[in-house]
Design an enzyme around this catalytic site. Structure first.
Site, PDB file in Angstrom:
ATOM      1  N   ASP A  55       0.776  -1.273  -0.064  1.00  0.00           N
ATOM      2  CA  ASP A  55      -0.154  -0.177   0.086  1.00  0.00           C
ATOM      3  C   ASP A  55       0.992   1.271  -0.016  1.00  0.00           C
ATOM      4  OD1 ASP A  55       0.726  -0.116   2.346  1.00  0.00           O
ATOM      5  OD2 ASP A  55      -1.073   0.089   3.605  1.00  0.00           O
ATOM      6  N   SER A  56       2.275   1.016   0.064  1.00  0.00           N
ATOM      7  CA  SER A  56       3.100   2.198  -0.231  1.00  0.00           C
ATOM      8  C   SER A  56       2.721   2.793  -1.607  1.00  0.00           C
ATOM      9  CB  SER A  56       4.561   1.833  -0.168  1.00  0.00           C
ATOM     10  OG  SER A  56       4.848   0.786  -1.063  1.00  0.00           O
TER      11      SER A  56
ATOM     12  N   LYS B  62      -1.149  -9.260   3.599  1.00  0.00           N
ATOM     13  CA  LYS B  62      -0.465  -8.742   4.676  1.00  0.00           C
ATOM     14  C   LYS B  62      -1.449  -7.678   5.365  1.00  0.00           C
ATOM     15  CE  LYS B  62       3.216  -5.975   4.006  1.00  0.00           C
ATOM     16  NZ  LYS B  62       2.865  -4.658   4.684  1.00  0.00           N
TER      17      LYS B  62
ATOM     18  N   GLU C  39      -1.077  -5.092   8.808  1.00  0.00           N
ATOM     19  CA  GLU C  39      -0.221  -4.242  10.006  1.00  0.00           C
ATOM     20  C   GLU C  39      -0.957  -4.558  11.380  1.00  0.00           C
ATOM     21  OE1 GLU C  39       0.482  -0.526   8.867  1.00  0.00           O
ATOM     22  OE2 GLU C  39       1.195  -1.014   6.856  1.00  0.00           O
TER      23      GLU C  39
ATOM     24  N   GLU D 217       9.515  -3.964  10.191  1.00  0.00           N
ATOM     25  CA  GLU D 217       9.821  -2.803   9.662  1.00  0.00           C
ATOM     26  C   GLU D 217      10.452  -1.873  10.888  1.00  0.00           C
ATOM     27  OE1 GLU D 217       7.021  -0.805   7.295  1.00  0.00           O
ATOM     28  OE2 GLU D 217       8.074   0.906   6.959  1.00  0.00           O
TER      29      GLU D 217
HETATM   30  O1  KIV Z   1       3.620  -1.152   1.491  1.00  0.00           O
HETATM   31  C1  KIV Z   1       4.775  -1.333   1.622  1.00  0.00           C
HETATM   32  O2  KIV Z   1       5.435  -0.992   0.862  1.00  0.00           O
HETATM   33  C2  KIV Z   1       5.439  -2.231   2.704  1.00  0.00           C
HETATM   34  C3  KIV Z   1       6.613  -2.270   2.830  1.00  0.00           C
HETATM   35  C4  KIV Z   1       7.222  -1.033   3.436  1.00  0.00           C
HETATM   36  C5  KIV Z   1       7.107  -3.536   3.763  1.00  0.00           C
HETATM   37  O3  KIV Z   1       4.342  -2.619   3.406  1.00  0.00           O
END
Ligand code: KIV
Length: 264
Positions: A45-46, A113, A115, A182
């Site tokens: 989600d980056s 994934k 968080e 992270e």
């Molecule tokens: O969204 C992302 O790019 C991530 C990485 C920083 C692990 O979760």
């Protein structure tokens, strides 16, 4: 040849082979990363910050994630596809099940994934019982940036380090199949990696984890902002993106990246 499987990623840990992972958001880069032997493509989600120009990952939607995941799926054939569940798409277990199913069914994700710490135990249990592989994410949690007050290293104080360790153990027991750590100190990354059976991937958690992940645009230097200490511009010494990604993969596999100077 079929896609890399979770079973193979697990046995890589047992054999002491490092996993090379990068974020990716489109078909062209997905194909290129695969050609450079990146094991896992993380549709992170980056993309909210990198692709959309948002100030954080919070505005990213399920539709955005499905769209980018589908593009990555089309561009690749062999790599394992891991996808982020966006902010508030897994606030309660029932919602997490619906949204994870969508990422798998419409996006082609092989694993999702999430968080967060122990409060996600029930959600992870419910997902994995239904055959949905889960990667947990501990340490710096970008979706909680407003609560934490910025993007900073986590787990320097003993109390916080103990909490991250305990969360990791509990989430593995709940069924998590992989863990991303992270921005935590390298010694904590090592302790967690040794304690867990599942693959533990570092994003600024030091060299001792089972694998590494970086944001693609950072490791290609396509960014005007200062690189985090744990990242590196692999395009600096070559004029080919393929060579840059290949150097990243071989540095990770040989345990040469990151160095302790690139760690906390
Ligand atoms: O969204 C992302 O790019 C991530 C990485 C920083 C692990 O979760």
């Amino acid at each position: 040849m079929s896609r890399l499987t979770l079973t193979k990623l697990r046995s890589a840990k047992q054999r002491g082979e490092k996993v090379a992972m990068l974020t990716v958001y489109d078909a062209t880069f997905a194909g290129l990363l695969e050609a450079a032997n990146v094991d896992v493509l993380l549709v992170g989600d980056s993309l909210g910050m990198v692709i959309q120009g948002q100030e954080s990952t919070l505005p990213v939607t399920m539709d955005d994630m499905v769209y980018h995941c589908r593009n990555v799926l089309r561009g690749s054939r062999h790599a394992f596809i891991l996808v982020d569940m966006p902010f508030m798409s897994y606030a309660v277990p029932a919602q997490a099940i619906d949204n994870a199913a969508r990422l798998m069914r419409e996006g082609g994700a092989q694993m999702v994934k999430l968080e967060g710490g122990q409060m996600l135990s029930e959600t992870i249990l419910q997902l994995t019982m239904r055959g949905i592989p889960v990667c947990a994410h501990l340490g710096l949690l970008p979706q909680s940036v407003h609560r934490v007050g910025g993007y900073r290293v986590q787990g320097r104080e003993e109390r916080v380090a103990d909490q991250i360790y305990e969360d990791a153990v509990v989430l593995q027991q709940a069924g998590a199949d992989m863990l991303i750590l992270e921005c935590i100190p390298a010694h904590l990354g090592r302790k967690i990696t040794k304690a867990l059976e599942i693959p533990v991937i570092s994003c600024g958690a030091g060299p001792y984890c089972d694998g590494q992940v970086l944001v693609l645009y950072d490791m290609l230097g396509i960014s005007l902002s200062r690189l985090p200490r744990f990242s590196h511009n692999f395009l600096e010494k070559t004029d080919s993106i393929l060579n840059a990604v290949q150097s990243y993969v071989s540095a990770v596999k040989r345990g040469e990246f990151p160095t302790l100077e690139q760690s906390y």
